[in-house]
Enzyme design. Sequence first.
Site, PDB file in Angstrom:
ATOM      1  N   ASP A 218     -73.650  23.703  31.945  1.00 41.57           N
ATOM      2  CA  ASP A 218     -74.934  24.403  31.913  1.00 41.57           C
ATOM      3  C   ASP A 218     -75.573  24.129  30.558  1.00 41.57           C
ATOM      4  OD1 ASP A 218     -77.021  25.924  32.693  1.00 41.57           O
ATOM      5  OD2 ASP A 218     -75.939  27.825  32.812  1.00 41.57           O
TER       6      ASP A 218
ATOM      7  N   ASP B 146     -83.939  24.446  31.795  1.00 38.32           N
ATOM      8  CA  ASP B 146     -85.047  24.960  32.574  1.00 38.32           C
ATOM      9  C   ASP B 146     -85.453  26.344  32.082  1.00 38.32           C
ATOM     10  OD1 ASP B 146     -82.359  25.471  33.667  1.00 38.32           O
ATOM     11  OD2 ASP B 146     -83.400  26.739  35.107  1.00 38.32           O
TER      12      ASP B 146
ATOM     13  N   GLY C 190     -82.213  31.258  38.640  1.00 41.03           N
ATOM     14  CA  GLY C 190     -82.931  32.522  38.501  1.00 41.03           C
ATOM     15  C   GLY C 190     -82.580  33.560  39.540  1.00 41.03           C
TER      16      GLY C 190
ATOM     17  N   CYS D 153     -52.097  43.264  49.162  1.00 44.95           N
ATOM     18  CA  CYS D 153     -52.601  41.903  49.011  1.00 44.95           C
ATOM     19  C   CYS D 153     -51.426  40.961  48.876  1.00 44.95           C
ATOM     20  CB  CYS D 153     -53.514  41.810  47.785  1.00 44.95           C
ATOM     21  SG  CYS D 153     -54.118  40.139  47.461  1.00 44.95           S
TER      22      CYS D 153
ATOM     23  N   CYS E 179     -51.814  37.651  48.078  1.00 43.83           N
ATOM     24  CA  CYS E 179     -52.168  36.452  47.332  1.00 43.83           C
ATOM     25  C   CYS E 179     -51.076  36.178  46.297  1.00 43.83           C
ATOM     26  CB  CYS E 179     -53.534  36.616  46.669  1.00 43.83           C
ATOM     27  SG  CYS E 179     -53.515  37.544  45.113  1.00 43.83           S
TER      28      CYS E 179
ATOM     29  N   CYS F  19     -50.958  38.758  43.302  1.00 44.67           N
ATOM     30  CA  CYS F  19     -50.555  40.137  43.570  1.00 44.67           C
ATOM     31  C   CYS F  19     -49.156  40.241  44.175  1.00 44.67           C
ATOM     32  CB  CYS F  19     -51.553  40.804  44.509  1.00 44.67           C
ATOM     33  SG  CYS F  19     -53.213  40.965  43.818  1.00 44.67           S
TER      34      CYS F  19
END
Length: 652
Positions: free
Chosen positions: A88, A123, A190, A273, A275, A278
Amino acid sequence: MFELIRRDGLARTGKLSTPHGILETPALLPVVNPKLSTVPPRELYDIFGFKAIITNSYIIRSDEKLKERALNEGLHQMLDYPSVIMTDSGTFQSHMYGEVEVKNEDIVNFQREIGSDIGTVLDIFTEPEWSEDKTSHAVDVTIDRTGEAAKLKGDMLLAGVVQGSIYQNLRENCAKRMALLDVDVHPIGGVVPLMEQYRFSDLVNVIISSKKGLDPSRPVHLFGAGHPMVFALAALLGCDMFDSASYAKFARTDRFMFPEGTAGLQDMKGLHCNCPACSGHSYDEITKMKPAERTALIARHNLWASKCEIERVKRAILEGDIWELAERRCRAHPALLSALRTLEKHKDFLEQYEPLSRDNSLLYTGIETLNRPSFLRYSKRFFSRYEYPASEALVVFEDSTGKPYHRYREGEINKISEKYDAHFMVHTPFGPVPIELDEIYPIAQSLFPDPEDMETKEYSRAQMEHMSHKHPYALTMMWDENSTLDALDMMCQETPKFDMDRARVKAVSDYQFGTGAGNAFLDGEVSIIKSKSTGKIRNVLLNGQHILSMRANDGFFTLRPEGAHILMKTFPAPKLRVVVNDDAIPFNREGKNVFCSFVEDCDKDIKLMDEIMVVDSSDNLIAIGRAMMIREEMLSFQTGIAVKVREGIKEA
């Protein structure tokens, strides 16, 4: 260069070529803060499997030590990340903290010098509360800076950001101007305030107005969209790339991200969870962790939740059920549901990208399903292309769970057809469905709950009311068993002549190819070959020539060469045609696919998955196949399949 691989409407999977390899989309780019790395970039690649990240070149440039390292070592070595890195420019910092002390030229050059794969223009971040005049001026500045950056990018891919606040006219105008510049990726910028304020309806308008103006051959990046609850909706609207630092920001305040929303640890009664982050930890264990340790765990949970949702979205695109997934996800929050309902305003635009059929059935998930482009497509084609058979009476059946309708109502249809000259219609959630169109997508390939909700009944009733003013029949009645037979007995005088098979050939042909196709295919000695096991039409022969084959999965026709020649005589160019240049002709005649770079022109009304004819500049038939893109895409992409050729036509 971006190559489209698979798509479902606007949603698509693709491959973006970058200096550090191919990035497959849809893709999520985790934000890496070069000063504060919650999860090391190498772990993002090795453990989580993220093939791209995004970091901030302004922060790197503003820190002398980081700047020196980036220039000397290169961005990839500095971050220890072997794959695609996007940077960015400082625009978001200007939004958060005021105008940044850097020039567009300097930051673009810096991104190129440190080896960024995808650099970004400096921008102007257009705020939602800005006036239209202020926003318009900011768009002009962004366009000017992008034009300047395009001359400086070198081998680096350049992201040209679409701005315009919440003004749809400015977004579309900015997108159109941006599409003319030499850029490679189009972020929609934006929009972070809209997402933070849960203004998802405004977000829908912003995305669609941007998509209307953009070059379809370039991937679209939704800046700052990193919550899994929005991925399905954004992908449905044609966004290919996402990024966000939310996984780390939310973790610092003990917030877990899920596809259905966000949950604060202090508000949770337990954690269920599985995942990798976790797994093996109980709720109590997590609450008792030191803050830094807990932040690291929750950040990794958020990354896994986001990664899994991106993969789920990709699977939905590949399997053709992105609409169902988006509708289910949008029911997780009222603001998302409002966004889903906002799509009704854009269904004409969405219908342009609606495929003729899908592999999966259309599943009704709620009243918002009625706004899908499939409903609009059926209504438009039925009322503009369908020609009612010249029967004496019309008998209407109420919809039932039995499909196809002609099979379920076979007894009643046969009983009536033995004595009376009647045609048959079914009152369905789509509105009126002629009995001979009951096998086409999405009529036969749809599932609705029973009983119907009031909104579905009202939509269906309105469509039936519209039909009642269009049909030519003097005698129309709803099926009511013996009372209907008695009425037909009293009022009908003509000999039965309704031929279901011929009516199906005509109706499907007109619906699929355009009014007039059916009559052309039936103009001569017609032989209809049906399956012995299912009774469905399989092939249509005209004067001994095989012209059509009916597909069992969606009820539409596959063109044969003789059928294509008939359509070309019936419809003048460019209807149903894709024109290729001379270099491609020998390959297409051999049955090889048509690639975008060889397309000279195309019928503007061709839809995805339409049966089309490939022709040369003199309108000679070269091949037949199915369109994989619409006209704007075929003429924009430099790579990828425009037409999947089924059969080449040898030169006479």
